[in-house]
Write a protein that holds these residues in place. Structure first.
Motif, short mmCIF file in Angstrom:
data_model
loop_
_atom_site.label_atom_id
_atom_site.label_comp_id
_atom_site.label_asym_id
_atom_site.label_seq_id
_atom_site.Cartn_x
_atom_site.Cartn_y
_atom_site.Cartn_z
N ILE A 80 37.21 -88.29 -50.79
CA ILE A 80 36.35 -89.41 -49.78
C ILE A 80 36.90 -90.65 -50.17
CG2 ILE A 80 34.64 -87.19 -49.24
CD1 ILE A 80 33.16 -89.35 -51.03
N THR A 81 36.96 -91.57 -49.43
CA THR A 81 36.82 -92.84 -49.41
C THR A 81 35.52 -93.80 -49.47
OG1 THR A 81 36.44 -93.52 -47.15
CG2 THR A 81 38.04 -93.01 -47.72
N ASP A 82 35.30 -94.66 -50.17
CA ASP A 82 35.06 -95.22 -50.57
C ASP A 82 33.70 -95.04 -49.54
OD1 ASP A 82 35.08 -95.29 -52.73
OD2 ASP A 82 36.47 -97.69 -52.73
N LEU A 111 28.72 -86.06 -55.49
CA LEU A 111 29.74 -87.42 -54.40
C LEU A 111 30.54 -88.10 -55.33
CD1 LEU A 111 26.81 -88.32 -51.53
CD2 LEU A 111 29.25 -86.68 -51.29
N SER A 112 30.23 -88.63 -56.79
CA SER A 112 30.59 -90.00 -57.45
C SER A 112 32.38 -88.76 -58.05
CB SER A 112 29.92 -89.63 -58.56
OG SER A 112 30.61 -90.95 -59.10
N GLU A 162 33.03 -93.38 -46.85
CA GLU A 162 32.16 -91.87 -47.04
C GLU A 162 31.28 -91.94 -47.90
OE1 GLU A 162 36.06 -89.71 -44.45
OE2 GLU A 162 35.98 -90.20 -46.71
N PHE A 163 31.56 -92.29 -49.29
CA PHE A 163 30.64 -91.83 -50.41
C PHE A 163 29.34 -93.00 -49.86
CE2 PHE A 163 29.35 -93.98 -54.02
CZ PHE A 163 28.70 -91.99 -55.02
N ARG A 164 29.61 -94.13 -49.44
CA ARG A 164 28.79 -94.55 -48.92
C ARG A 164 27.58 -93.93 -48.07
NH1 ARG A 164 26.82 -97.77 -45.41
NH2 ARG A 164 28.91 -97.59 -44.07
N THR A 200 35.07 -85.34 -43.96
CA THR A 200 36.57 -86.15 -44.29
C THR A 200 37.47 -85.39 -43.42
OG1 THR A 200 36.87 -84.38 -45.77
CG2 THR A 200 35.89 -86.16 -46.22
N GLY A 206 30.65 -84.90 -47.21
CA GLY A 206 31.74 -84.28 -47.39
C GLY A 206 32.91 -83.56 -46.56
N ARG A 259 34.47 -88.62 -54.88
CA ARG A 259 35.06 -90.04 -55.18
C ARG A 259 36.03 -90.21 -55.96
NH1 ARG A 259 32.27 -95.13 -55.23
NH2 ARG A 259 31.84 -94.23 -57.36
#
Length: 152
Positions: free
Chosen positions: A123-125, A114-115, A127-129, A149, A146, A118
């Protein structure tokens, strides 16, 4: 006493004990013989000719062949048996893990993926969260998070 004889009178207790002892020693002898034959075939260090020689020796002269084999090669019989048991257990455990599907990546691997996604900007912050919360809660892998998106 009549002309009919009873076995208890003709076969005293000590004779019964001696017969049972000989019978169980005979059984133990066959167990040892079969273990030696299995060990001959199990040993990967021996060549085919050596295996054939030991097998012929234990079959043609069973008592002498088994005793000589146990004296000459008996030290490693237990080690070979333990290593085969370990190999069988590892193969069994691997098969169970494969069948159970426990080869899934850990949450640390998921968070690392995921990191990276991002960091690439896929992906946006937000979506990451959300994906991170799902991974930490154990509700799904990062691929599912993921895939939500907007097609970037």
């Amino acid at each position: 006493m009549s002309t009919q004889t009873y076995l208890a009178y003709d076969y005293p207790l000590l004779s019964v004990f001696w017969s049972m002892l000989l019978f169980f020693l005979w059984i133990m002898w066959f167990v040892l013989l079969f273990r030696v034959v299995v060990d001959i075939f199990r040993d990967d260090d021996m060549s085919g000719w050596a295996k054939a020689g030991w097998l012929a020796f234990t079959i043609l002269l069973p008592f002498l062949g088994v005793f000589v084999y146990v004296i000459a090669r008996g030290k490693n019989m237990g080690r070979r048996e333990i290593s085969q048991a370990r190999a069988q257990q590892e193969a069994f455990d691997a098969r169970i893990r494969e069948a159970a599907g426990t080869n899934q990546p850990s949450s640390i691997d998921e968070l690392a993926k995921l990191s990276d996604i991002r960091a690439r900007g896929d992906i946006t912050d937000e979506e990451f969260r959300r994906a991170k919360e799902l991974v930490l809660a154990g509700h799904g892998p990062a691929e599912h998070a993921g895939s939500t998106t907007t097609g970037r």
